[in-house]
Design an enzyme around this catalytic site. Structure first.
Site, mmCIF file in Angstrom:
data_model
loop_
_atom_site.group_PDB
_atom_site.id
_atom_site.type_symbol
_atom_site.label_atom_id
_atom_site.label_comp_id
_atom_site.label_asym_id
_atom_site.label_seq_id
_atom_site.Cartn_x
_atom_site.Cartn_y
_atom_site.Cartn_z
ATOM 1 N N ASN A 11 35.707 91.037 -9.890
ATOM 2 C CA ASN A 11 36.871 90.462 -8.847
ATOM 3 C C ASN A 11 36.018 89.767 -7.637
ATOM 4 O O ASN A 11 36.735 89.069 -6.927
ATOM 5 C CB ASN A 11 37.704 91.795 -8.355
ATOM 6 C CG ASN A 11 38.633 92.285 -9.422
ATOM 7 O OD1 ASN A 11 38.690 91.480 -10.474
ATOM 8 N ND2 ASN A 11 39.292 93.256 -9.018
ATOM 9 N N ARG A 66 45.303 86.152 -14.644
ATOM 10 C CA ARG A 66 45.816 85.675 -13.598
ATOM 11 C C ARG A 66 44.878 84.899 -12.439
ATOM 12 O O ARG A 66 45.457 84.152 -11.819
ATOM 13 C CB ARG A 66 46.440 86.958 -12.910
ATOM 14 C CG ARG A 66 47.268 86.738 -11.480
ATOM 15 C CD ARG A 66 47.769 87.895 -11.362
ATOM 16 N NE ARG A 66 48.257 88.201 -9.842
ATOM 17 C CZ ARG A 66 49.359 87.367 -9.268
ATOM 18 N NH1 ARG A 66 50.151 86.940 -10.060
ATOM 19 N NH2 ARG A 66 49.296 87.314 -7.760
ATOM 20 N N ASP A 96 43.352 100.211 -9.211
ATOM 21 C CA ASP A 96 42.341 99.941 -10.170
ATOM 22 C C ASP A 96 41.508 100.964 -10.707
ATOM 23 O O ASP A 96 40.930 100.793 -11.804
ATOM 24 C CB ASP A 96 41.364 98.684 -9.746
ATOM 25 C CG ASP A 96 41.933 97.304 -9.870
ATOM 26 O OD1 ASP A 96 43.297 97.178 -10.114
ATOM 27 O OD2 ASP A 96 41.534 96.314 -9.748
ATOM 28 N N ILE A 115 51.284 99.485 -5.591
ATOM 29 C CA ILE A 115 50.851 98.078 -5.483
ATOM 30 C C ILE A 115 51.652 97.397 -6.789
ATOM 31 O O ILE A 115 51.993 96.349 -6.446
ATOM 32 C CB ILE A 115 49.333 97.901 -5.617
ATOM 33 C CG1 ILE A 115 48.487 98.699 -4.798
ATOM 34 C CG2 ILE A 115 48.956 96.514 -5.567
ATOM 35 C CD1 ILE A 115 48.488 98.413 -3.250
#
Ligand code: UD1
Length: 416
Positions: free
Chosen positions: A23, A91, A303, A325
């Site tokens: 990320n 995404r 996550d 979330i």
């Protein structure tokens, strides 16, 4: 499609090293498009999401090669379109919008669409860039963006979106004037991206707080940077040590940004010793149940929710996990239940009643973190577990099964 086979019941021992952060790497790769020249990124994890981002920026005209880090040459960008075939699998591809529109004044990026864990719209990215002077129209599933030079703006996010903060922060680096993002996300990967952008010559303040201020410049220079280690991989390996038992040492952990994960794992009764970036995990006795709510950083990361749930299936008592979330991030529950777990979902919460033993079964990975959760459950289960559809795992874990093997787990990949 590959599957992972685990023969459960082995305790783990030894050392393992965490790879670079997915990320963090993805937005930094996108950010290299802001400048023209040769960028060098070190510490890149070997993942299919990274390959997707490579293919996307190659499609735009960048040249990528791997020699002494990932080399990205952004001199000859000739196209500003991110096609659906690549975007649909990841995404984070939407992060190309910011750098393209900032450097070239135009971008055509496919809408990412939904995914297994929820709707995940991009409305906040678009609204913010509109206030910076970008005009949008949507045709045939694509977002078309155009503007002359971006202008700085005062932006208040409806919610602290990670990707939105990154996209706007990247774009604002080349905008005329100052951009202020209020209610910005504070994730450590955003801080890493800000460090990278500053190395390119950007003027950024407040990264890691809820107000990020970017003073635009006319030009940025290419980047040489090492991405931070992956805190979610580190947390997943910590759970592996806890669920399988034994004692393992995890090296290269970004412990400074893992407070909520380490705290919750300690509450379950795991012994965790931290020495610089090494973490020693030991399980002594039965695990204890805990209550967890996922939240934006510095809260407990969504996550890590699926992985800690695997651990809690074996804890004494009843654990409650609330997911705030994503609206649909409990798909792994049904698969864990097939392995003998006792979990019920009630609206946004999973109620996990601890059992003494999980049983191996054939299960299916439904998303990236769910696949890790099932492998973790398999480490502790009695007998054989087969996790299919592990292409989800390969999106975000660099050689997880090899790392677990090196710790003594009986895990292998079956190629089909
Ligand atoms: C990033 C991470 C992902 C992590 C997530 C939350 C990357 C590549 N991915 O995803 O691993 O699970 O943060 O920590 O870094 N939202 C909107 N409108 C928007 C944008 C977001 O409603 O325009 C909503 C989403 O639907 C979701 C929530 O905001 O419910 C959080 O999403 P966001 O923080 O944007 O996550 P990502 O950046 O997609």
């Amino acid at each position: 499609m590959d599957s992972i086979i685990i023969n459960g019941g082995r305790t783990l021992s030894g050392e393992v090293t965490v790879s670079g952060s997915k990320n963090s790497a993805l937005p930094i790769m996108a950010a290299t498009l802001l400048s023209s020249g040769v960028n060098r990124i070190y510490g890149m994890p070997d993942l299919s999401d990274i390959n997707t981002m490579k293919r996307l920026i190659e499609h735009l005209g960048a040249e990528c090669s791997v020699s002494d880090g990932l080399v990205i040459n952004t001199e000859n960008i000739r196209c500003c379109e991110a096609p659906y075939e690549l975007v649909k699998t990841m995404r984070a591809s939407f992060l190309l919008l910011g750098p393209l529109v900032a450097r070239f004044g135009r971008a055509r990026v496919s809408l990412p669409g939904g995914c297994a864990i929820g709707l995940r719209p991009v409305d906040i990215h678009i609204k913010a860039m509109e206030s910076m002077g970008v005009e949008f129209n949507i045709d045939h599933g694509y977002v078309n963006a155009s503007c002359s030079r971006l202008k700085g703006a005062h932006i208040l996010f409806d919610l602290p979106t990670v990707g939105g903060t990154e996209n706007v922060m990247i774009a604002a680096c080349l905008a005329k004037g100052i951009t202020t993002i209020e209610n910005a996300a504070r994730e450590p990967e955003i801080v890493d991206l800000a460090f990278a952008l500053k190395k390119m010559g950007a003027g950024i303040k407040g990264e890691g707080t809820d107000t990020v201020i970017v003073e635009g410049v006319k030009e940025l220079k290419p980047l040489t940077f090492t991405v931070m280690p992956d805190r979610i991989e580190a947390g997943t390996l910590m759970v592996a040590g806890g669920i399988a038992g034994g004692e393992i040492c995890i090296k290269n952990c970004p412990v400074h940004c893992m407070g909520s994960t380490i705290e919750k794992l300690r509450e379950t009764g795991l012994e965790i010793e931290v020495e610089e970036d090494n973490v020693l995990i030991k399980r002594k006795g039965r695990l204890k149940s805990v209550e967890i709510t996922t939240n934006p950083y510095p809260g407990f990361p969504t996550d890590m929710q699926a992985q800690i749930m695997a651990l809690l299936t074996l804890a004494e008592g009843v654990s409650i996990i609330r997911e705030t979330i994503f609206e649909n991030r409990f798909i792994h529950v049904a698969e864990l239940d097939r392995m003998g777990a006792k979990i019920k979902v009630e609206r946004d919460s999973a109620v996990v009643v601890g059992v003494n033993q999980l049983k191996g079964a054939s299960v299916m990975a439904t998303d990236l973190r769910a696949s890790a959760s099932l492998i973790l459950a398999g480490l502790a289960a009695n007998g054989k577990t087969k996790v299919s559809r592990v292409y989800h795992l390969d999106r975000g874990y660099d050689s997880l099964e090899k790392k677990l093997q090196s710790l003594g787990a009986d895990v292998c990949r079956k190629r089909n």
